[in-house]
Each structure stands twice: as structure tokens, then as C-alpha cells.
Design a protein around this motif. Structure first.
Motif, PDB file in Angstrom:
ATOM      1  N   ASP A   1      36.215  42.628  38.786  1.00 24.22           N
ATOM      2  CA  ASP A   1      36.630  42.756  40.602  1.00 24.22           C
ATOM      3  C   ASP A   1      35.870  43.765  40.625  1.00 24.22           C
ATOM      4  O   ASP A   1      35.535  43.745  41.935  1.00 24.22           O
ATOM      5  CB  ASP A   1      37.975  42.744  41.096  1.00 24.22           C
ATOM      6  CG  ASP A   1      38.513  41.806  40.351  1.00 24.22           C
ATOM      7  OD1 ASP A   1      37.819  40.455  40.506  1.00 24.22           O
ATOM      8  OD2 ASP A   1      39.614  41.203  40.328  1.00 24.22           O
ATOM      9  N   ALA A   2      35.600  45.005  40.639  1.00 20.57           N
ATOM     10  CA  ALA A   2      35.387  46.759  40.150  1.00 20.57           C
ATOM     11  C   ALA A   2      33.923  46.177  40.411  1.00 20.57           C
ATOM     12  O   ALA A   2      32.686  46.845  41.552  1.00 20.57           O
ATOM     13  CB  ALA A   2      35.749  47.274  39.624  1.00 20.57           C
ATOM     14  N   LEU A   3      33.427  45.110  40.110  1.00 22.63           N
ATOM     15  CA  LEU A   3      31.622  45.249  39.499  1.00 22.63           C
ATOM     16  C   LEU A   3      31.228  44.556  40.668  1.00 22.63           C
ATOM     17  O   LEU A   3      30.224  44.589  41.495  1.00 22.63           O
ATOM     18  CB  LEU A   3      31.298  44.345  38.490  1.00 22.63           C
ATOM     19  CG  LEU A   3      31.578  45.391  36.522  1.00 22.63           C
ATOM     20  CD1 LEU A   3      31.124  44.582  35.565  1.00 22.63           C
ATOM     21  CD2 LEU A   3      30.588  46.301  37.173  1.00 22.63           C
ATOM     22  N   MET A   4      32.282  43.389  41.616  1.00 24.72           N
ATOM     23  CA  MET A   4      31.720  43.110  42.141  1.00 24.72           C
ATOM     24  C   MET A   4      31.984  43.926  43.808  1.00 24.72           C
ATOM     25  O   MET A   4      30.063  43.834  44.761  1.00 24.72           O
ATOM     26  CB  MET A   4      32.535  41.699  42.736  1.00 24.72           C
ATOM     27  CG  MET A   4      32.583  40.107  40.965  1.00 24.72           C
ATOM     28  SD  MET A   4      32.702  38.329  41.622  1.00 24.72           S
ATOM     29  CE  MET A   4      34.872  38.923  40.909  1.00 24.72           C
ATOM     30  N   GLN A   5      32.871  44.335  43.644  1.00 20.50           N
ATOM     31  CA  GLN A   5      33.225  44.803  45.297  1.00 20.50           C
ATOM     32  C   GLN A   5      32.160  46.096  44.868  1.00 20.50           C
ATOM     33  O   GLN A   5      31.078  46.342  46.275  1.00 20.50           O
ATOM     34  CB  GLN A   5      34.940  45.289  45.162  1.00 20.50           C
ATOM     35  CG  GLN A   5      34.725  45.671  46.252  1.00 20.50           C
ATOM     36  CD  GLN A   5      36.416  46.037  46.611  1.00 20.50           C
ATOM     37  OE1 GLN A   5      36.820  45.268  46.954  1.00 20.50           O
ATOM     38  NE2 GLN A   5      37.027  47.181  46.878  1.00 20.50           N
TER      39      GLN A   5
END
Length: 559
Positions: A393-397
């Protein structure tokens, strides 16, 4: 000592004896081998949840270590809700963790090692299966020095490697030729100069224990240049090297070895196949796949039989293999897989002093609070874990990506609901020497090919084609997988936001830990730290996992 159900009471029949006291490992025979592996630089006690998905295919289907949860308890006759069940399974993990406490920690491990040695004077070796120097911030920042010194203090006699090599050939040579010299033998029969074929490290070492000649042959992770960046050790070649292993076994037997042990980082299924192919090995002490198995696997071969043991990870277990050697060969054995419970074993003063000293310069930085978790956060299992999902989720956001990939690493600590996620926790899950985050443009066809390749590394029916990690974690994308199929046919039903992934369309895909050289870019822990500081509170009841097909009745799969 508190009497609780043993996670590794004395076994010869393949079943744990549940009524012995936890550390009642009475000496037996005249030679003893202690084994740790995959400690991943965890100097402090931690929580670590075992997997609920560890699928075995072909011959490995239903065979330890590919059984989980209740099936594992039944197979080894371990009582539910016991200390052993907590140590070996994911079952009721949160309440069990709060009841039994943290596991591992080198200070507590050191106490147990000293207890075992005191009960077995002049007859023990402590063997380290590798993946020891990597897995924490302090190991990364000190270039493994904190772990090298800890292992010397622990009294490790011999070791082999895998993640150790990712510090680069020069650093590894420096440690082996200077820090370890006269203290710890670094053994690897299967690492050679890629041009001349000469071995880089000693292939084996021989010691006399209690009057018995014992040989230990090292087997480093055979796929290191594929799983990790080749540019870090460009002149070294790796491999399984069965034929060379047989020659070395014959050589040490000719030199008088009455016990032949292989200290391996192959992975459990590879070890079993090697044990079936190479004759004359008494025991393979295995690592890499992080499997804690409370009884040895007995592999039959042309020379008789070989015991194959696996000792878990994160300094959570100490294996003790007692051998009775008579008339020049092993006649009998007793095996104990001893869990290291930090609240039952007092901290060794010397080791604790070392840990406090090496961590002191970094203590405030590591303790920085980032967020609070309302959910159990873990990484371990063939597919996604809840902490893996946070990374995705961190990578995508942060990277503005449609899809994210994160490696199927098996190391990383577990956090309980209510725990504060610190900077140190994030680095525990991401501390590698090639951490750069990248944003790539990949077609749908590229993405399917990547997933097929990773699935084949994990689920190939021939163990010699497996690399022992877990499936790449995937964010944003949904898919199905059938582990029983062949390459090209395992992955299906790929969708993004409910729409089929188009083979010819290009997508923004974030990832990290590329084995290709990277310049610039942010390390993954910075990206995850930014995300968590913004979130402040995280809840991750269930990660985004694929639909798994073809595994009905598989003892290694719990939906």
C-alpha cells in the motif's frame, strides 16, 4: 523450570513427547550437534508468527514441513493451546503470544547454548546455517559487524551462508579472513571461482569430539546469484553440486570421519532430495526455508539413511542432535527442537552487554514511533502477509502506482494489535543492501510472466528447481494461482479494479529489491516510513491474497 509441553522433546519415532518439561533435553550418546539458522540479525526477543500457508507439491504434499496449524499438531502429537503449539503454529497467535511472550534474542539463546554445553562437556559443536548477518538495521549499518561479534561470543564453531554474500565479496572475505579466523569456520563446498573453478571457502572441517572424528561439510545457498544481485559477487559461481558433495563425503570418510554432517542452506525439500541421492551423510542440518520441524525426516539412500533437520528462524529455536557413535558409525540418536522463550531463559550477561553496546548509537532512531497497529502484523506464508500489505500500500500510494510488487521474503518480525510500529520495525522487514524503490512500466503480459516465473521457483515439482522463498506479494492486482500446474499455466484471472488485465496495455508498477544495479531512488524503508507517518493508525485484518486452486485437502493450506 516451568513444566510445559515440549516443542521438541526427545524423538525417534517422529512424534513429540508432549509431557516432558520444556528444556528437559537429557544428554544421550557421545557426540552432540547444536544448530541455529536464519536468525536474520535478530539480537532482541521478538514475536514471530508461523505460516498458515506452506504448500507442498508432488512428493512434498502432506510431508513436513508442508503441514500447518492443526494438521501439524496432529502429525506430531502436540497438544493444542500449549507452548509448543504457540512456537510451531499460527493458531490463536495473539492470545498465545500474550500468554507465552516473545521468543529468541541472542542473550536468551546464549543462556540455552551454555546450558546444553554444560550438560555435554567436550562433545558439542554449535553450527550456524547462515542468513545470520542480515535482517536488522544495526546489521545493515555496521555491515554485519554486530552479528559477527555476537556469533563469536555465542560460541559458533562453523557456519555457511546466503544473505551474508549480499554485503559483497570484499566484505565477506574481510570478515572470513580476519574476524572469523581462529573462531568460526566459514564452510561452503559449492562456491567457486567462476573462471578457474577453485573453491572460495573451505569445503569442510573436521573436529574430534569426545574421541570421535566428526566432519562438517558446508553447503551455501545454491541459487544466490539468481535470487540476489550477481554484481555483488561477480566472480563467484554457486550450485547444488551433488557429485562434488559425494566426493567430499567419501574423502572425509577415508580420513576417518565417523560422523558426517552437512551444514546446509539449501532449503528443506532440496535437502531431502540431496539426502536421497548422496550416500554416507549422517545428518543434514538445514536452513533457508525457515521451517521449524520437531522431528527429523529420515531419507533413505543407497548407503542407508540420512537425518534431515530444520531449525526454524529468528533465533526462535535451538536444535540439539545427540548421537551415539559406536564401532565407527552412528548407531542411534535423540533430537530436541528447543524453543527459546525469553521469559523462561534469563539473559546471558555478556551477550546482553554486547547487544546493549552495539545498539546504543542507534537506539533513539530505531525507537521513533511511526504509527499504531490495530491488527496483527506478520510476514510469513506462501502468499501475502499483513505487514507485506502495508509495504505494498505504501509503494502504491507514495509512488502513485497502479500495481506494486514486494519480494516474498520470509524474515521480519510480528507485531500485536496495539503495538507501536517503530522505524526499527520497518527496517527489520526491509534491511537489505539493495533497497531502492523503482517505478516501472510493464505490460500485462510482462506482469503475468513475472508471476509465472516466481511461482515456478516456489512450486516446481522438482525441488532442485525451487529457490525456497515465497510468492511475490502483489498490491492492486488480483489473480488466481494453481500450484499443482506447470509453468505458464499456474497464473490466471488477472484483474485490476475489477477489469481484466490487458496483455498489451502498459501499467505503472512499483517495486523494490531489484537484482539489477540501481542508481538514485529512495530506499524502501523511507517510502514505508512516509506512508505510516501519514496514516498514524493502521488496520489490516486480511491481506489481499490470490485465489488458490488445486489445493483441496493439502495439509499446507488453510484458507
Amino acid at each position: 523450570m516451568l513444566a510445559v509441553a515440549a516443542a521438541g522433546a526427545s524423538t525417534r519415532t517422529g512424534h513429540a513427547q508432549p509431557h516432558q518439561a520444556l528444556y528437559d533435553a537429557a544428554p544421550f550418546g557421545n557426540v552432540s550437534l547444536m544448530h541455529i539458522t536464519d536468525t536474520h540479525a535478530q539480537l532482541l526477543p521478538i514475536y514471530f508468527r508461523e505460516p498458515h500457508i506452506n504448500i507442498g507439491v508432488a512428493e512434498a504434499n502432506g510431508r513436513p514441513p508442508h503441514i500447518v496449524g492443526e494438521a501439524l499438531l496432529k502429525h506430531f502429537n502436540i497438544p493444542a493451546n500449549s507452548a509448543a503449539a504457540y512456537a510451531l503454529t499460527y493458531l490463536d497467535f495473539e492470545s498465545a503470544a500474550r500468554r507465552y511472550g516473545k521468543v529468541g534474542g541472542f542473550a536468551h539463546l546464549a543462556t540455552l547454548v551454555k546450558q546444553v554445553r554444560a550438560a555435554r562437556p567436550n562433545r558439542t559443536l554449535l553450527l550456524d546455517g547462515g542468513d545470520t548477518w542480515q535482517g536488522s538495521a544495526t546489521a545493515l549499518w555496521t555491515q554485519a559487524q554486530d552479528m559477527v561479534d555476537a556469533c563469536k561470543l555465542l560460541g559458533v564453531d562453523m557456519m555457511t551462508g546466503h544473505w551474508e554474500f549480499t554485503f559483497g565479496a570484499e566484505r565477506v572475505r574481510q570478515i572470513v579472513e580476519n574476524d572469523l579466523k581462529g573462531h568460526i569456520e566459514f564452510l561452503a563446498q559449492n562456491v567457486s571461482d567462476a573462471t578457474w573453478g577453485e573453491r572460495i571457502f573451505k569445503p569442510y572441517a573436521m573436529r574430534e569430539l569426545n574421541g570421535v572424528p566428526v566432519a562438517v561439510i558446508g553447503q551455501a545457498f545454491p541459487y544466490t546469484p539468481i535470487a540476489n544481485p550477481r554484481y555483488m559477487f561477480p566472480d563467484w559461481s554457486f550450485g547444488i553440486n551433488d557429485e562434488e558433495m559425494q566426493k567430499l563425503v567419501d574423502e572425509v570418510r577415508a580420513k576417518g570421519a565417523q560422523v558426517v554432517a552437512v551444514l546446509s542452506h539449501n532449503g528443506a525439500d532440496v535437502d531431502i532430495k540431496m539426502a536421497q541421492r548422496v550416500r554416507g551423510i549422517d545428518v543434514i542440518l538445514g536452513g533457508h526455508t525457515h521451517d521449524a520441524v520437531p522431528a527429523p525426516f529420515i531419507a533413505k539412500n543407497a548407503g542407508g539413511q540420512t537425518l534431515v533437520i530444520n531449525s526454524g528462524s529468528n533465533a526462535k529455536f535451538l536444535s540439539v542432535l545427540d548421537l551415539e557413535v559406536k564401532d565407527g558409525r552412528v548407531r542411534d540418536y535423540r533430537y530436541h527442537l528447543l524453543p527459546v522463550f525469553a521469559n523462561l531463559l534469563p539473559a546471558d550477561a555478556a551477550m546482553q552487554a554486547h547487544i546493549d553496546k552495539v545498539r546504543a548509537p542507534y537506539r533513539d532512531k530505531l525507537a521513533q514511533p511511526l504509527a499504531v497497529t490495530e491488527s496483527l502484523l506478520y510476514r510469513r506464508g506462501n502468499f501475502n502477509g499483513t505487514f507485506d500489505q502495508i509495504i505494498l500500500d505504501a509503494l502504491m500510494q507514495v509512488m502513485n502506482a497502479e500495481i506494486a510488487f514486494s519480494p516474498g521474503f520470509r524474515w521480519g518480525t510480528t507485531l500485536l494489535p496495539g503495538d507501536t510500529i517503530t522505524y526499527g520495525h520497518v527496517v527489520d522487514l526491509t534491511a537489505i543492501t539493495y533497497p531502492t524503490v523503482t517505478l516501472n512500466r510493464l505490460t500485462g503480459a510482462d506482469i503475468k510472466t513475472i508471476l509465472e516465473d516466481v511461482a515456478d521457483n516456489l512450486f516446481n515439482k522438482d525441488p532442485y528447481y525451487q529457490m525456497g522463498g515465497d510468492m511475490a506479494r502483489v498490491g492492486g492486482l488480483r489473480y488466481s494461482i494453481d500450484p499443482t500446474q506447470h509453468i505458464g499455466k499456474r497464473i490466471s484471472d488477472l484483474t485490476l479494479h475489477g477489469k481484466p488485465l490487458r496483455a498489451d496495455k502498459t501499467y505503472r508498477v512499483a517495486g523494490w529489491a531489484s537484482v539489477q544495479p540501481q542508481t538514485g531512488g529512495r530506499p524502501v524503508w523511507e517510502v514505508v516510513t512516509e506512508y505510516l507517518r501519514h496514516k498514524k493508525t493502521v488496520r489490516m485484518n486480511a491481506p489481499s491474497n490470490p485465489i488458490v486452486k488445486g489445493v483441496a485437502g493439502n495439509a499446507g493450506y488453510v484458507a
